[in-house]
Scaffold this motif. Sequence first.
Motif, PDB file in Angstrom:
ATOM      1  N   THR A  60       0.820  -1.220   0.000  1.00  0.00           N
ATOM      2  CA  THR A  60       0.000   0.000   0.000  1.00  0.00           C
ATOM      3  C   THR A  60       0.849   1.263   0.000  1.00  0.00           C
ATOM      4  N   ALA A  61       2.103   1.153   0.440  1.00  0.00           N
ATOM      5  CA  ALA A  61       2.994   2.313   0.379  1.00  0.00           C
ATOM      6  C   ALA A  61       3.519   2.540  -1.041  1.00  0.00           C
ATOM      7  N   GLU A  62       3.699   1.456  -1.797  1.00  0.00           N
ATOM      8  CA  GLU A  62       4.307   1.551  -3.122  1.00  0.00           C
ATOM      9  C   GLU A  62       3.272   1.672  -4.243  1.00  0.00           C
ATOM     10  N   ARG A  63       2.105   1.105  -4.040  1.00  0.00           N
ATOM     11  CA  ARG A  63       1.079   1.083  -5.083  1.00  0.00           C
ATOM     12  C   ARG A  63       0.313   2.413  -5.094  1.00  0.00           C
ATOM     13  N   HIS A  64       0.176   3.008  -6.254  1.00  0.00           N
ATOM     14  CA  HIS A  64      -0.504   4.298  -6.385  1.00  0.00           C
ATOM     15  C   HIS A  64      -1.826   4.145  -7.148  1.00  0.00           C
ATOM     16  N   GLN A  65      -2.834   4.837  -6.675  1.00  0.00           N
ATOM     17  CA  GLN A  65      -4.116   4.958  -7.357  1.00  0.00           C
ATOM     18  C   GLN A  65      -4.591   6.407  -7.240  1.00  0.00           C
ATOM     19  N   PHE A  66      -5.137   6.944  -8.324  1.00  0.00           N
ATOM     20  CA  PHE A  66      -5.621   8.326  -8.321  1.00  0.00           C
ATOM     21  C   PHE A  66      -4.521   9.307  -7.901  1.00  0.00           C
ATOM     22  N   GLY A  67      -3.268   8.965  -8.274  1.00  0.00           N
ATOM     23  CA  GLY A  67      -2.150   9.856  -8.006  1.00  0.00           C
ATOM     24  C   GLY A  67      -1.641   9.846  -6.584  1.00  0.00           C
ATOM     25  N   ARG A  68      -2.092   8.882  -5.777  1.00  0.00           N
ATOM     26  CA  ARG A  68      -1.682   8.833  -4.361  1.00  0.00           C
ATOM     27  C   ARG A  68      -1.372   7.387  -3.972  1.00  0.00           C
ATOM     28  N   PRO A  69      -0.477   7.190  -3.007  1.00  0.00           N
ATOM     29  CA  PRO A  69      -0.267   5.839  -2.497  1.00  0.00           C
ATOM     30  C   PRO A  69      -1.554   5.306  -1.867  1.00  0.00           C
ATOM     31  N   LEU A  70      -1.785   4.014  -1.993  1.00  0.00           N
ATOM     32  CA  LEU A  70      -2.967   3.414  -1.362  1.00  0.00           C
ATOM     33  C   LEU A  70      -2.998   3.689   0.133  1.00  0.00           C
ATOM     34  N   ALA A  71      -1.834   3.748   0.751  1.00  0.00           N
ATOM     35  CA  ALA A  71      -1.761   3.955   2.198  1.00  0.00           C
ATOM     36  C   ALA A  71      -2.248   5.348   2.608  1.00  0.00           C
ATOM     37  N   ASP A  72      -2.507   6.230   1.642  1.00  0.00           N
ATOM     38  CA  ASP A  72      -3.033   7.558   1.974  1.00  0.00           C
ATOM     39  C   ASP A  72      -4.553   7.563   2.150  1.00  0.00           C
ATOM     40  N   PHE A  73      -5.220   6.506   1.697  1.00  0.00           N
ATOM     41  CA  PHE A  73      -6.677   6.482   1.765  1.00  0.00           C
ATOM     42  C   PHE A  73      -7.134   6.021   3.154  1.00  0.00           C
ATOM     43  N   GLN A  74      -8.032   6.814   3.731  1.00  0.00           N
ATOM     44  CA  GLN A  74      -8.372   6.595   5.137  1.00  0.00           C
ATOM     45  C   GLN A  74      -8.930   5.201   5.401  1.00  0.00           C
ATOM     46  N   GLY A  75      -9.782   4.708   4.514  1.00  0.00           N
ATOM     47  CA  GLY A  75     -10.357   3.387   4.732  1.00  0.00           C
ATOM     48  C   GLY A  75      -9.297   2.311   4.845  1.00  0.00           C
ATOM     49  N   LEU A  76      -8.267   2.400   4.001  1.00  0.00           N
ATOM     50  CA  LEU A  76      -7.189   1.410   4.046  1.00  0.00           C
ATOM     51  C   LEU A  76      -6.278   1.645   5.241  1.00  0.00           C
ATOM     52  N   ARG A  77      -6.047   2.904   5.578  1.00  0.00           N
ATOM     53  CA  ARG A  77      -5.231   3.211   6.763  1.00  0.00           C
ATOM     54  C   ARG A  77      -5.876   2.626   8.016  1.00  0.00           C
ATOM     55  N   PHE A  78      -7.213   2.726   8.098  1.00  0.00           N
ATOM     56  CA  PHE A  78      -7.899   2.184   9.268  1.00  0.00           C
ATOM     57  C   PHE A  78      -7.776   0.661   9.317  1.00  0.00           C
ATOM     58  N   MET A  79      -7.842   0.013   8.164  1.00  0.00           N
ATOM     59  CA  MET A  79      -7.643  -1.440   8.128  1.00  0.00           C
ATOM     60  C   MET A  79      -6.253  -1.807   8.651  1.00  0.00           C
ATOM     61  N   LEU A  80      -5.240  -1.102   8.180  1.00  0.00           N
ATOM     62  CA  LEU A  80      -3.866  -1.367   8.622  1.00  0.00           C
ATOM     63  C   LEU A  80      -3.702  -1.095  10.111  1.00  0.00           C
ATOM     64  N   ALA A  81      -4.362  -0.036  10.594  1.00  0.00           N
ATOM     65  CA  ALA A  81      -4.294   0.275  12.023  1.00  0.00           C
ATOM     66  C   ALA A  81      -4.920  -0.835  12.853  1.00  0.00           C
ATOM     67  N   ASP A  82      -6.071  -1.345  12.402  1.00  0.00           N
ATOM     68  CA  ASP A  82      -6.731  -2.441  13.119  1.00  0.00           C
ATOM     69  C   ASP A  82      -5.874  -3.702  13.104  1.00  0.00           C
ATOM     70  N   MET A  83      -5.284  -4.002  11.962  1.00  0.00           N
ATOM     71  CA  MET A  83      -4.432  -5.192  11.859  1.00  0.00           C
ATOM     72  C   MET A  83      -3.260  -5.105  12.827  1.00  0.00           C
ATOM     73  N   SER A  84      -2.607  -3.941  12.860  1.00  0.00           N
ATOM     74  CA  SER A  84      -1.462  -3.754  13.751  1.00  0.00           C
ATOM     75  C   SER A  84      -1.874  -3.858  15.214  1.00  0.00           C
ATOM     76  N   THR A  85      -3.019  -3.288  15.550  1.00  0.00           N
ATOM     77  CA  THR A  85      -3.506  -3.341  16.935  1.00  0.00           C
ATOM     78  C   THR A  85      -3.793  -4.768  17.370  1.00  0.00           C
ATOM     79  N   GLN A  86      -4.432  -5.531  16.489  1.00  0.00           N
ATOM     80  CA  GLN A  86      -4.752  -6.922  16.819  1.00  0.00           C
ATOM     81  C   GLN A  86      -3.481  -7.754  17.022  1.00  0.00           C
ATOM     82  N   ILE A  87      -2.486  -7.512  16.186  1.00  0.00           N
ATOM     83  CA  ILE A  87      -1.232  -8.257  16.330  1.00  0.00           C
ATOM     84  C   ILE A  87      -0.554  -7.923  17.652  1.00  0.00           C
ATOM     85  N   GLU A  88      -0.489  -6.640  17.990  1.00  0.00           N
ATOM     86  CA  GLU A  88       0.140  -6.255  19.255  1.00  0.00           C
ATOM     87  C   GLU A  88      -0.611  -6.817  20.452  1.00  0.00           C
ATOM     88  N   ALA A  89      -1.945  -6.839  20.372  1.00  0.00           N
ATOM     89  CA  ALA A  89      -2.732  -7.408  21.465  1.00  0.00           C
ATOM     90  C   ALA A  89      -2.442  -8.902  21.604  1.00  0.00           C
TER      91      ALA A  89
END
Length: 391
Positions: A272-301
């Motif tokens: 998501t950091a390297e792949r671009h859509q609509f001129g922006r990295p995928l990691a810039d889109f809030q919906g995907l950022r929230f997914m990544l945040a949830d994944m990281s939180t679950q792993i740490e828990a």
Amino acid sequence: MPKDGSRPVERELPTDEARDLLGLVRDVVRREVGPSAAEEEAAGVFPRETFRLLSRSGLLGLPYPEEYGGGGQPYLVYLQILEELAAARLTVGLGTSVHALACHGLARFGSKEQRAEWLPDMLGGGLLGAYCLSEPSSGSDAASLRTRAVRDGDHWVLTGTKAWITHGGVADFYTVLARTGEEGPRGITAFLVPGDAEGLSAAAPERKMGLNGSPTAQLHLDGVRIPDTRRLGEEGQGFTVALSSLDDGRLGIAACAVGLAQAALDEALAFTAERHQFGRPLADFQGLRFMLADMSTQIEAGRSLCLTAARRRDAGEPYAREAAMAKLFCTDTAMRVTTDAVQLLGGYGYTADFPVERYMREAKVLQIVEGTNQIQRMVIARHVVGPESRS
């Protein structure tokens, strides 16, 4: 990988030796495990040479005493090492956990003479073990197993079939649970059976949806004759051996699940950091950022649950409840995180060109082995609520 990485920079490692050990493991997986993992899994190649390397490096017997060739490491360290191995290739991480499980009966319940004779080769001599509790008709209901061991003078004769045996057919030794007396848990005894014993054979490996490099097979015991010196613990003590082993095994599976989930998150973050859509990295889109945040939180828990149980074990405190909680949460987390990783990669995630589809297939089995997650909920409920009422 993202700039800061998704793994904790500082691990909870109590000594310089443990930190050096983690560095050694990362070097081994970078050079020997990771580069060939995808290719060998696709081809169903069992990494026997990798296990020999781990044995020579002192990494197969980490939680066992140094006097017998083990690493003398606390579970707090061992589980973090296991996480690294599983992140590189689950077949290797799971195999290391299964080997430790196979050694547990001898290490904890064997006599001093038994440990001195067999444990050094099992821990550092290149041998690989397997653990034989489940049967075709008794998986979760382990106390109803049917494999029998009949005493014949100073020997035992074992007859029956074990099922779902990781390393079945390739292991050098098997810890086998067999019935020696009455029905129920009190009539079970543990034995250490050499892999080349006469009358011992393995069926063709199961055809699985994942972990293709890790053979899982039925094991047939057709009048296998072994001396009484290979009995582990007292006659009728086998169910205690099994339950004690499973608590440790569940922690091993939990650590493997954390490693697998972490590997999936790392792939998703990089993509998501390297792949671009609509001129922006995928990691810039809030919906995907929230997914990544949830994944990281679950792993740490999950990691925290796993290490909390390890601390209790290392302190000599009861940890069966915590082990079941860790196994339940971490393996459910691995399933969610790997599925989300596939989603984040879109069509690419569904292809074998990226490892996340393999991670998702592999995660499923972690919810099943060492007691299904439904069984873990039963175990936890007994600790929290109390035993079920009997009418």
